[in-house]
Design a protein around this motif. Structure first.
Motif, PDB file in Angstrom:
ATOM      1  N   PRO A 136      53.681  28.010  39.794  1.00  0.00           N
ATOM      2  CA  PRO A 136      54.745  27.353  38.720  1.00  0.00           C
ATOM      3  C   PRO A 136      53.773  27.025  37.682  1.00  0.00           C
ATOM      4  CG  PRO A 136      54.964  26.107  40.891  1.00  0.00           C
ATOM      5  CD  PRO A 136      53.727  26.954  41.037  1.00  0.00           C
ATOM      6  N   VAL A 137      54.330  27.145  36.501  1.00  0.00           N
ATOM      7  CA  VAL A 137      53.488  27.092  35.250  1.00  0.00           C
ATOM      8  C   VAL A 137      54.016  25.743  34.425  1.00  0.00           C
ATOM      9  CG1 VAL A 137      53.343  27.911  32.709  1.00  0.00           C
ATOM     10  CG2 VAL A 137      53.888  29.551  34.696  1.00  0.00           C
TER      11      VAL A 137
ATOM     12  N   ARG B 130      55.812  18.774  33.307  1.00  0.00           N
ATOM     13  CA  ARG B 130      56.888  19.355  33.870  1.00  0.00           C
ATOM     14  C   ARG B 130      56.705  20.979  34.092  1.00  0.00           C
ATOM     15  NH1 ARG B 130      62.488  16.302  31.383  1.00  0.00           N
ATOM     16  NH2 ARG B 130      61.686  13.995  31.988  1.00  0.00           N
ATOM     17  N   MET B 131      57.725  21.435  34.761  1.00  0.00           N
ATOM     18  CA  MET B 131      57.410  22.723  35.231  1.00  0.00           C
ATOM     19  C   MET B 131      58.346  23.594  33.872  1.00  0.00           C
ATOM     20  SD  MET B 131      58.708  25.023  38.505  1.00  0.00           S
ATOM     21  CE  MET B 131      60.344  25.051  38.156  1.00  0.00           C
ATOM     22  N   ALA B 132      57.472  24.495  33.318  1.00  0.00           N
ATOM     23  CA  ALA B 132      58.121  25.093  32.382  1.00  0.00           C
ATOM     24  C   ALA B 132      58.507  26.906  32.871  1.00  0.00           C
ATOM     25  CB  ALA B 132      57.043  25.535  31.191  1.00  0.00           C
TER      26      ALA B 132
ATOM     27  N   MET C 286      53.186  40.141  39.655  1.00  0.00           N
ATOM     28  CA  MET C 286      53.904  41.421  38.841  1.00  0.00           C
ATOM     29  C   MET C 286      53.839  40.931  37.384  1.00  0.00           C
ATOM     30  SD  MET C 286      54.940  44.273  39.573  1.00  0.00           S
ATOM     31  CE  MET C 286      55.722  44.243  41.334  1.00  0.00           C
ATOM     32  N   ASP C 287      54.137  39.943  37.149  1.00  0.00           N
ATOM     33  CA  ASP C 287      54.206  39.243  35.645  1.00  0.00           C
ATOM     34  C   ASP C 287      52.313  39.393  35.044  1.00  0.00           C
ATOM     35  OD1 ASP C 287      56.599  38.566  35.612  1.00  0.00           O
ATOM     36  OD2 ASP C 287      56.043  36.411  36.442  1.00  0.00           O
TER      37      ASP C 287
ATOM     38  N   THR D 112      58.391  33.722  33.776  1.00  0.00           N
ATOM     39  CA  THR D 112      59.763  33.727  33.783  1.00  0.00           C
ATOM     40  C   THR D 112      60.129  32.135  33.818  1.00  0.00           C
ATOM     41  OG1 THR D 112      59.773  35.455  35.506  1.00  0.00           O
ATOM     42  CG2 THR D 112      61.827  33.961  35.626  1.00  0.00           C
ATOM     43  N   SER D 113      60.933  32.081  32.637  1.00  0.00           N
ATOM     44  CA  SER D 113      61.465  30.529  32.246  1.00  0.00           C
ATOM     45  C   SER D 113      62.469  30.059  33.362  1.00  0.00           C
ATOM     46  CB  SER D 113      61.755  30.611  30.806  1.00  0.00           C
ATOM     47  OG  SER D 113      60.861  30.942  30.077  1.00  0.00           O
TER      48      SER D 113
END
Length: 202
Positions: A36-37, A43-45, A51-52, A85-86
């Motif tokens: 997770p970003v 908070r998670m963005a 792959m990304d 990925t958002s």
């Protein structure tokens, strides 16, 4: 079995402002396929996967080609927020793990973040689900017996487990059979649960 019982926690995360190289090192060092970003507010963005991070990470080696390789047009992405990925599919810790497994199979997802409200509390990967299924029959049987004992119902049941399939055999009314089946299904690694009456009962 609930998602909160199979998820990995605490979660390895990547800051939104991290470079692609930093994120690659995080995934590699923790032997994970996605993370997770997290934004500045905690908070998670989004989520970033192997792959990304591989997009644009390598330039062609001229030794592999007969003619000169053209120079790349655009520079590769430098920060996680450029490749993440958002829109992320998430799960809740109190949801059914079997339903999430079906969703992951259907969609090809490898990892799913687990949120309790807005708070990131865990991560479920295919490896987590496989780890549950890899539990030995003896351990599953012990956990089923412990669950039955906790509700005062262990003495009336004979518990056998084979390849994760649990069989409860005993003499009990319909409500007791239903309760025993529910309790057995909460045990991690129990694939299927069958409740039968003892052979000697008329």
């Amino acid at each position: 079995m609930l998602i909160g019982e199979v998820m990995t926690s605490p979660v390895v995360t990547v800051p939104r402002t991290a470079t692609v190289r930093q994120a690659i090192r995080v995934l590699h060092e923790h032997d994970i396929t996605a993370a997770p970003v997290i934004g500045p507010d905690g908070r998670m963005a989004g989520i970033v996967s192997e792959m990304d991070l591989l997009r644009g990470a390598f330039e062609a080696d001229p030794r592999a080609f007969l003619r000169p390789v053209a120079a790349p047009g655009e520079p590769p992405p430098r920060h996680v927020e450029e490749v993440m990925t958002s829109r992320v599919r998430t799960a809740r810790p109190t949801s059914d793990a079997a339903g999430l497994a079906e969703t992951m199979i259907r969609t090809g997802l490898k990892s799913v973040p687990v949120l309790d409200g807005d708070r990131l509390v865990g991560m479920v990967s295919r490896r987590d689900l496989l780890a549950v299924l890899a539990r030995g029959d003896a351990r599953i049987r012990d956990d089923v017996i412990a669950a039955l004992r906790e509700h005062g119902a262990q003495d009336r049941w004979t518990v056998t487990v084979r390849d994760g399939d649990v069989e409860l055999r005993g003499e009990a009314d319909e409500n007791a059979r239903r309760l025993a089946g529910v309790l057995a299904r909460t045990v991690p690694g129990a694939s299927r649960v069958t409740v039968r009456e003892s052979a000697g009962r008329s």
